[in-house]
Design a protein around this motif. Structure first.
Motif, mmCIF file in Angstrom:
data_model
loop_
_atom_site.group_PDB
_atom_site.id
_atom_site.type_symbol
_atom_site.label_atom_id
_atom_site.label_comp_id
_atom_site.label_asym_id
_atom_site.label_seq_id
_atom_site.Cartn_x
_atom_site.Cartn_y
_atom_site.Cartn_z
ATOM 1 N N GLY A 132 0.820 -1.192 0.000
ATOM 2 C CA GLY A 132 0.000 0.000 0.000
ATOM 3 C C GLY A 132 0.857 1.246 0.000
ATOM 4 O O GLY A 132 0.554 2.229 -0.678
ATOM 5 N N THR A 136 -8.442 3.800 1.591
ATOM 6 C CA THR A 136 -7.160 3.398 2.178
ATOM 7 C C THR A 136 -7.263 3.222 3.686
ATOM 8 O O THR A 136 -6.418 2.542 4.282
ATOM 9 C CB THR A 136 -6.054 4.409 1.859
ATOM 10 O OG1 THR A 136 -6.410 5.692 2.383
ATOM 11 C CG2 THR A 136 -5.835 4.520 0.363
ATOM 12 N N TYR A 154 2.952 0.073 -5.723
ATOM 13 C CA TYR A 154 2.363 0.636 -4.510
ATOM 14 C C TYR A 154 1.253 1.585 -4.920
ATOM 15 O O TYR A 154 1.191 2.052 -6.055
ATOM 16 C CB TYR A 154 3.418 1.356 -3.668
ATOM 17 C CG TYR A 154 4.389 2.171 -4.494
ATOM 18 C CD1 TYR A 154 4.093 3.475 -4.888
ATOM 19 C CD2 TYR A 154 5.599 1.611 -4.913
ATOM 20 C CE1 TYR A 154 4.970 4.208 -5.669
ATOM 21 C CE2 TYR A 154 6.483 2.333 -5.700
ATOM 22 C CZ TYR A 154 6.169 3.629 -6.069
ATOM 23 O OH TYR A 154 7.033 4.344 -6.862
ATOM 24 N N PHE A 155 0.374 1.878 -3.964
ATOM 25 C CA PHE A 155 -0.843 2.642 -4.267
ATOM 26 C C PHE A 155 -0.560 4.134 -4.253
ATOM 27 O O PHE A 155 0.139 4.640 -3.388
ATOM 28 C CB PHE A 155 -1.928 2.299 -3.252
ATOM 29 C CG PHE A 155 -3.299 2.786 -3.645
ATOM 30 C CD1 PHE A 155 -3.978 2.205 -4.700
ATOM 31 C CD2 PHE A 155 -3.911 3.817 -2.952
ATOM 32 C CE1 PHE A 155 -5.249 2.640 -5.055
ATOM 33 C CE2 PHE A 155 -5.175 4.256 -3.288
ATOM 34 C CZ PHE A 155 -5.845 3.671 -4.352
ATOM 35 N N VAL A 172 -4.332 -4.847 -2.341
ATOM 36 C CA VAL A 172 -2.910 -5.204 -2.380
ATOM 37 C C VAL A 172 -2.736 -6.705 -2.581
ATOM 38 O O VAL A 172 -1.902 -7.157 -3.384
ATOM 39 C CB VAL A 172 -2.206 -4.733 -1.091
ATOM 40 C CG1 VAL A 172 -0.770 -5.252 -1.043
ATOM 41 C CG2 VAL A 172 -2.198 -3.207 -1.001
ATOM 42 N N TYR A 229 -8.513 -1.783 1.354
ATOM 43 C CA TYR A 229 -7.160 -1.451 0.890
ATOM 44 C C TYR A 229 -6.273 -2.692 0.828
ATOM 45 O O TYR A 229 -5.595 -2.956 -0.174
ATOM 46 C CB TYR A 229 -6.578 -0.412 1.834
ATOM 47 C CG TYR A 229 -5.361 0.330 1.350
ATOM 48 C CD1 TYR A 229 -5.065 0.453 -0.003
ATOM 49 C CD2 TYR A 229 -4.510 0.947 2.261
ATOM 50 C CE1 TYR A 229 -3.955 1.160 -0.432
ATOM 51 C CE2 TYR A 229 -3.416 1.669 1.846
ATOM 52 C CZ TYR A 229 -3.130 1.768 0.501
ATOM 53 O OH TYR A 229 -2.034 2.479 0.090
ATOM 54 N N ASP A 230 -6.248 -3.467 1.917
ATOM 55 C CA ASP A 230 -5.431 -4.675 1.932
ATOM 56 C C ASP A 230 -5.930 -5.700 0.924
ATOM 57 O O ASP A 230 -5.132 -6.449 0.337
ATOM 58 C CB ASP A 230 -5.421 -5.286 3.329
ATOM 59 C CG ASP A 230 -4.564 -4.503 4.305
ATOM 60 O OD1 ASP A 230 -3.711 -3.718 3.862
ATOM 61 O OD2 ASP A 230 -4.748 -4.676 5.529
#
Length: 565
Positions: free
Chosen positions: A165, A266, A183-184, A275, A271-272
């Motif tokens: 993230g 996020t 990555y975000f 990912v 969010y996870d």
């Protein structure tokens, strides 16, 4: 939609990719007998050992699977500067921040030719027009190689992939010149800084799915009874001198989200899930774990940290986050199982965290936010006025590394340091203050990390070029951030609630009894190296190979004693 459902939706396309083997023509040096073909190293940002101990009976998914492996419940990010960048720098390097060079997330370098003297840990400040907030991502500040780099040097066909993230998590775990690093970046989705690296097709598809998900409103999660029991509201109101913002209520949230709110995305379990979907997609498309050499996939899961900062560590929000992540990890592992890949997993955290003082006071009467008067800019202004000096004579935050302005003459620097020491040491919330010279003279600790003194913990964070002129230690249970609606709680202290993290190892048939002995996150890298037969020079890293079932630790590699380097 729960994070787990989201992950399943994202992962449908990825699962179809986990099939064909990779073909590499060149011969490779041998690996250890029975070595896994894919190492997966996972960092759950701000996942303290306290949270692991509390939630272990509730886990039924991925965390439960890992708990059936080898569990060290007293792992330590042993250094004092318990922030994201330093913590991630220890996991795949086997070295503490004093050697990785990543002492803190942001330091000050008064010699750089730009007005902004702050330097972000994962930036290249030499890029024209860069700043510590608008930077070009780079691994240039990491002084040591990562496990993935050493694997590629040993086995040219090995792949080193990092997904996270946060950019600093991906950079510090992947190291220099990985094959892929993603990555975000808000509205841009998942991005990379690597030049000349083509974006995998699966990456674009997952980015499209993530963007579509963010565009939809989230009605909120339905808390199970265990989480509902933690639902109690606390109002964060701040003070006139703290960061601005209207009062905000935390403790009973369910992650409701308006359509298009990427920040709320996020700060949630979604969010996870995104990912892990990217990680699964890259595993399939790159055929990780299917070549003639072992591969490494590093995964930085950042949502727990954002949830902890925004809501604290003990409310309904953290409960929903961890149970959702448990399900997501289970789905991720199930996808890998169906592929037939022979993989091993290690999971840990970059640091722990302290709950919001408003809630922590119910059990810890001394819990408090830091006094706003300790803000280095405020204190520096007062010191400057008292000494007849202009400008912000101190740089930094409320505690930890504090720098004296580099433009001051040596005599004035000494005056500022002496006055700062006097004022810090007189403050009732300050436990100790160490000067740079005191820290540098302190030998590196050689005992168990739970026995280290405060200055030994600071010594493990010390870099002579990047560390501050002072290191301020707040008293235990004082959060190093003022009361503010913008940030509910944080980390970054030398106390064990920020240092102690779980360290887990799993692969089929690796079950072992839970281990209580104190170890360090720097031990992960030499243990995984031994697992795959990657030779390390004697005492070449701070960590040591751990007694994990199925791992033959070479004699003398990384040492059974600490501090022999």
């Amino acid at each position: 939609m729960t994070g787990s459902v989201l992950l399943r939706k994202f992962i449908v396309a990825a699962a179809a990719l986990l099939c064909a083997c990779r073909s590499d023509a060149q011969p490779q040096p041998p690996v250890a007998p029975g070595a896994p073909k894919l190492l997966i190293v996972i960092s759950v940002d701000q996942f303290s050992a306290e949270l692991w101990d509390e939630y272990r009976p509730q886990f039924t998914g991925g965390f439960a699977r890992l708990a059936a492996g080898t569990v060290f419940r007293n792992g330590y990010q042993s250094h004092a500067g318990t922030e994201t960048c330093p913590g991630h720098s220890t996991i795949t390097t086997g070295d503490r921040p004093t050697l990785t060079g990543i002492a803190i997330n942001t330091w000050y370098d008064f010699s750089i030719p730009r007005a902004d003297k702050a330097v972000y840990c994962a930036e290249d400040e030499s890029v024209p027009g860069s700043s510590s907030s608008g930077y070009t991502v780079s691994a240039k500040h990491l002084k040591v190689p990562t496990l993935g780099e050493l694997m590629k040097a040993r086995w040219p066909a090995s792949r080193n992939v990092a997904v996270a993230g946060k950019d600093r998590a991906a950079v510090m775990m992947g190291g220099h010149n990985p094959d892929q690093r993603w990555y975000f970046r808000g509205s841009q989705g998942f991005v990379t800084d690597l030049q000349g690296v083509a974006a995998p097709a699966s990456l674009a598809r997952t980015n499209t799915a993530v963007a579509a998900e963010i565009a939809q409103a989230q009605p909120g999660l339905d808390p199970p009874p265990f989480c509902a029991a933690k639902s109690k509201t606390y109002v964060l109101g701040g003070t006139p001198d703290s960061l601005p913002g209207p009062p905000r209520t935390v403790g009973a949230g369910r992650f409701e989200r308006a359509a298009g709110d990427a920040t709320a995305f996020t700060n949630s379990p979604e969010y996870d899930a995104a990912v892990l979907a990217i990680a699964a997609s890259l595993t399939g498309e790159m055929k990780l774990g299917r070549g003639p050499a072992p591969d490494l996939l590093s995964i930085g899961l950042s949502a727990t940290d954002y949830v902890g900062h925004r809501y604290g560590t003990q409310g309904q929000e953290m409960c929903l986050q961890l149970l959702s992540l448990d399900r997501d990890l289970g789905d991720f592992f199930n996808v890998l199982d169906r592929s037939g890949i022979d993989y091993a997993v290690s999971l840990t955290a970059d640091h722990g965290g302290f709950d919001i003082p408003e809630r922590a006071k119910t059990k810890l009467p001394d819990a408090a936010n830091v006094d706003v008067a300790l803000d280095s800019s405020k204190l520096g202004k007062a010191i400057g006025q008292a000494l007849g000096l202009s400008g912000p004579v101190l740089r930094g935050e409320w505690a930890g590394d504090i720098w004296v302005d580099g433009s001051l003459a040596p005599a004035d620097r000494k005056r500022v340091i002496d006055e700062a020491l006097r004022r810090y040491r007189a403050h009732p919330q300050v436990e100790a203050v160490f000067t740079k010279d005191e820290i540098a003279r302190t030998p590196l600790p050689t005992t168990s990390p739970d026995k280290w003194s405060l200055i030994e913990r600071v010594r493990a964070s010390y870099d002579p070029q990047r560390s501050g002129d002072l290191w301020v230690v707040l008293k235990k249970d004082v959060a190093p951030y003022p009361s503010t609606p913008a940030l509910a709680s944080t980390h970054g202290t030398p106390w064990d609630y920020d240092r102690r993290v779980p360290i887990l190892f799993w692969r089929p048939n690796m079950a072992g009894p839970p281990r209580d002995e104190p170890i360090e996150t720097v031990d992960i890298m030499p243990t995984l190296a031994a697992m795959i037969g990657l030779p390390l020079a004697q005492q070449s890293v701070d960590g040591r190979c751990l007694p994990v079932p199925g791992v033959a630790c070479p004699a003398g590699v990384a040492g059974t004693e600490r501090g022999k380097r």
